[in-house]
Design a protein around this motif. Sequence first.
Motif, PDB file in Angstrom:
ATOM      1  N   GLY A  14     -97.752   4.425  38.164  1.00  0.00           N
ATOM      2  CA  GLY A  14     -97.972   5.244  36.973  1.00  0.00           C
ATOM      3  C   GLY A  14     -99.424   5.664  36.877  1.00  0.00           C
ATOM      4  O   GLY A  14    -100.272   5.191  37.632  1.00  0.00           O
ATOM      5  N   GLU A  15     -99.686   6.559  35.968  1.00  0.00           N
ATOM      6  CA  GLU A  15    -101.049   7.061  35.790  1.00  0.00           C
ATOM      7  C   GLU A  15    -101.792   6.195  34.776  1.00  0.00           C
ATOM      8  O   GLU A  15    -101.308   5.952  33.673  1.00  0.00           O
ATOM      9  CB  GLU A  15    -101.005   8.508  35.296  1.00  0.00           C
ATOM     10  N   TRP A  16    -102.968   5.725  35.156  1.00  0.00           N
ATOM     11  CA  TRP A  16    -103.804   4.927  34.259  1.00  0.00           C
ATOM     12  C   TRP A  16    -104.843   5.845  33.642  1.00  0.00           C
ATOM     13  O   TRP A  16    -105.659   6.438  34.339  1.00  0.00           O
ATOM     14  CB  TRP A  16    -104.488   3.796  35.020  1.00  0.00           C
ATOM     15  N   LYS A  17    -104.792   5.963  32.330  1.00  0.00           N
ATOM     16  CA  LYS A  17    -105.696   6.862  31.620  1.00  0.00           C
ATOM     17  C   LYS A  17    -106.785   6.043  30.924  1.00  0.00           C
ATOM     18  O   LYS A  17    -106.480   5.051  30.243  1.00  0.00           O
ATOM     19  CB  LYS A  17    -104.931   7.692  30.586  1.00  0.00           C
ATOM     20  N   PRO A  18    -108.047   6.430  31.078  1.00  0.00           N
ATOM     21  CA  PRO A  18    -109.115   5.694  30.390  1.00  0.00           C
ATOM     22  C   PRO A  18    -109.028   5.870  28.880  1.00  0.00           C
ATOM     23  O   PRO A  18    -108.679   6.950  28.386  1.00  0.00           O
ATOM     24  CB  PRO A  18    -110.394   6.325  30.946  1.00  0.00           C
ATOM     25  N   LEU A  19    -109.316   4.798  28.154  1.00  0.00           N
ATOM     26  CA  LEU A  19    -109.349   4.835  26.694  1.00  0.00           C
ATOM     27  C   LEU A  19    -110.798   4.821  26.238  1.00  0.00           C
ATOM     28  O   LEU A  19    -111.643   4.150  26.828  1.00  0.00           O
ATOM     29  CB  LEU A  19    -108.602   3.630  26.114  1.00  0.00           C
ATOM     30  N   THR A  20    -111.077   5.540  25.183  1.00  0.00           N
ATOM     31  CA  THR A  20    -112.432   5.612  24.652  1.00  0.00           C
ATOM     32  C   THR A  20    -112.506   4.853  23.336  1.00  0.00           C
ATOM     33  O   THR A  20    -111.499   4.469  22.756  1.00  0.00           O
ATOM     34  CB  THR A  20    -112.846   7.074  24.428  1.00  0.00           C
ATOM     35  N   GLY A  21    -113.719   4.651  22.856  1.00  0.00           N
ATOM     36  CA  GLY A  21    -113.927   4.005  21.567  1.00  0.00           C
ATOM     37  C   GLY A  21    -114.734   2.732  21.680  1.00  0.00           C
ATOM     38  O   GLY A  21    -115.544   2.420  20.818  1.00  0.00           O
ATOM     39  N   GLY A  22    -114.509   1.959  22.738  1.00  0.00           N
ATOM     40  CA  GLY A  22    -115.274   0.736  22.931  1.00  0.00           C
ATOM     41  C   GLY A  22    -116.652   1.023  23.513  1.00  0.00           C
ATOM     42  O   GLY A  22    -116.883   2.069  24.108  1.00  0.00           O
ATOM     43  N   ARG A  23    -117.548   0.043  23.370  1.00  0.00           N
ATOM     44  CA  ARG A  23    -118.909   0.227  23.839  1.00  0.00           C
ATOM     45  C   ARG A  23    -119.337  -0.850  24.831  1.00  0.00           C
ATOM     46  O   ARG A  23    -120.483  -0.881  25.234  1.00  0.00           O
ATOM     47  CB  ARG A  23    -119.887   0.211  22.646  1.00  0.00           C
ATOM     48  N   SER A  24    -118.406  -1.724  25.235  1.00  0.00           N
ATOM     49  CA  SER A  24    -118.806  -2.866  26.059  1.00  0.00           C
ATOM     50  C   SER A  24    -118.058  -2.983  27.375  1.00  0.00           C
ATOM     51  O   SER A  24    -118.605  -3.515  28.338  1.00  0.00           O
ATOM     52  CB  SER A  24    -118.617  -4.176  25.272  1.00  0.00           C
ATOM     53  N   ASN A  25    -116.813  -2.528  27.440  1.00  0.00           N
ATOM     54  CA  ASN A  25    -115.990  -2.728  28.621  1.00  0.00           C
ATOM     55  C   ASN A  25    -115.269  -1.444  29.001  1.00  0.00           C
ATOM     56  O   ASN A  25    -115.297  -0.463  28.267  1.00  0.00           O
ATOM     57  CB  ASN A  25    -114.962  -3.846  28.366  1.00  0.00           C
ATOM     58  N   ARG A  26    -114.599  -1.464  30.168  1.00  0.00           N
ATOM     59  CA  ARG A  26    -113.789  -0.334  30.593  1.00  0.00           C
ATOM     60  C   ARG A  26    -112.333  -0.650  30.300  1.00  0.00           C
ATOM     61  O   ARG A  26    -111.850  -1.736  30.621  1.00  0.00           O
ATOM     62  CB  ARG A  26    -113.991  -0.067  32.083  1.00  0.00           C
ATOM     63  N   VAL A  27    -111.632   0.322  29.706  1.00  0.00           N
ATOM     64  CA  VAL A  27    -110.260   0.094  29.278  1.00  0.00           C
ATOM     65  C   VAL A  27    -109.404   1.273  29.714  1.00  0.00           C
ATOM     66  O   VAL A  27    -109.810   2.426  29.579  1.00  0.00           O
ATOM     67  CB  VAL A  27    -110.171  -0.082  27.741  1.00  0.00           C
ATOM     68  N   TRP A  28    -108.214   0.948  30.260  1.00  0.00           N
ATOM     69  CA  TRP A  28    -107.251   1.963  30.659  1.00  0.00           C
ATOM     70  C   TRP A  28    -105.886   1.622  30.067  1.00  0.00           C
ATOM     71  O   TRP A  28    -105.628   0.482  29.687  1.00  0.00           O
ATOM     72  CB  TRP A  28    -107.098   2.020  32.180  1.00  0.00           C
ATOM     73  N   ARG A  29    -105.022   2.626  30.038  1.00  0.00           N
ATOM     74  CA  ARG A  29    -103.647   2.411  29.583  1.00  0.00           C
ATOM     75  C   ARG A  29    -102.684   3.096  30.527  1.00  0.00           C
ATOM     76  O   ARG A  29    -102.922   4.218  30.983  1.00  0.00           O
ATOM     77  CB  ARG A  29    -103.464   2.960  28.169  1.00  0.00           C
ATOM     78  N   SER A  30    -101.593   2.393  30.821  1.00  0.00           N
ATOM     79  CA  SER A  30    -100.482   2.969  31.563  1.00  0.00           C
ATOM     80  C   SER A  30     -99.196   2.566  30.844  1.00  0.00           C
ATOM     81  O   SER A  30     -98.829   1.382  30.839  1.00  0.00           O
ATOM     82  CB  SER A  30    -100.453   2.460  33.005  1.00  0.00           C
ATOM     83  N   GLY A  31     -98.549   3.519  30.209  1.00  0.00           N
ATOM     84  CA  GLY A  31     -97.355   3.199  29.452  1.00  0.00           C
ATOM     85  C   GLY A  31     -97.671   2.249  28.313  1.00  0.00           C
ATOM     86  O   GLY A  31     -98.510   2.543  27.459  1.00  0.00           O
ATOM     87  N   ASP A  32     -97.006   1.091  28.308  1.00  0.00           N
ATOM     88  CA  ASP A  32     -97.195   0.113  27.246  1.00  0.00           C
ATOM     89  C   ASP A  32     -98.177  -0.989  27.618  1.00  0.00           C
ATOM     90  O   ASP A  32     -98.250  -2.012  26.940  1.00  0.00           O
ATOM     91  CB  ASP A  32     -95.844  -0.533  26.883  1.00  0.00           C
ATOM     92  N   VAL A  33     -98.937  -0.776  28.691  1.00  0.00           N
ATOM     93  CA  VAL A  33     -99.870  -1.798  29.167  1.00  0.00           C
ATOM     94  C   VAL A  33    -101.305  -1.280  29.054  1.00  0.00           C
ATOM     95  O   VAL A  33    -101.603  -0.147  29.440  1.00  0.00           O
ATOM     96  CB  VAL A  33     -99.578  -2.181  30.633  1.00  0.00           C
TER      97      VAL A  33
END
Length: 255
Positions: A14-33
């Motif tokens: 699946g495609e992992w999309k980066p999430l924004t908003g945080g200032r300390s770590n890298r976060v991605w989402r794929s579906g419900d994960v």
Amino acid sequence: LVREVAAALTLPPGEWKPLTGGRSNRVWRSGDVVLKQVLPDTGTPLFPNDPRAEVAALRALSPLLVPQLLAEGAGWFAYAHVPGRAWTNDPGPVARLLAEVHATPAPKGMRLLPMGGQAIAEQARGFGATGLPECPVIDDPGPTSRALVHGDPVPANIVVTAEGLRLIDWQCPGLGDPVDDLALFLSPAMQVLYRGRPLTAEEGAAFLDAYPNRTTVERYLRLAPLLGWRIAAHCALRAARGDQGYAEALRLQLA
């Protein structure tokens, strides 16, 4: 990293999309994960970045107050996506959510937070911030027992869901005085950084009115100048590092 996570959770491609908003770590989402990659060098004295503490909190508190932990590995962990939106208005439910957190037995291994006027002032002065007014001196011994404290209850970390509010980003929890969470939520600096505007006087009053432990509220009101100075010292430290937005946040916090 993504392949490692997909294998650990037996996820389909699946495609992992980066999430924004945080200032300390890298976060991605794929579906419900949701996948969080921890960047350890981004912590600060007020907001350490401890993945072990976050994993422990997710294990202890999910799924009623926090996302469900799904898997973990070296430098990363994954949890269930919490559908909803970041909190923007109605502070009463936030106060009740934090009170529920503060009444929850804490998982083992949490850091001990400074409590009482002297210990808080010593911590805040230790940030090394310059150009601030003198640190307030407040004689308050703090509470007689410690409670679980989220450590970063800013609007972006409070998710409004169909089942109620949920708290995410447990990277700096601890055992200490609940006034820490009250001060951070009420902070003009934190509100403008993560909501775009400070709380109004009415919103601040509604938040304190809704928090059920009146002893904690009274202690917060006594310690508020010192707690606010500590947040200003944090903002000054981040502004000195060139972090965008913190200079204006510092101005609002001092005002």
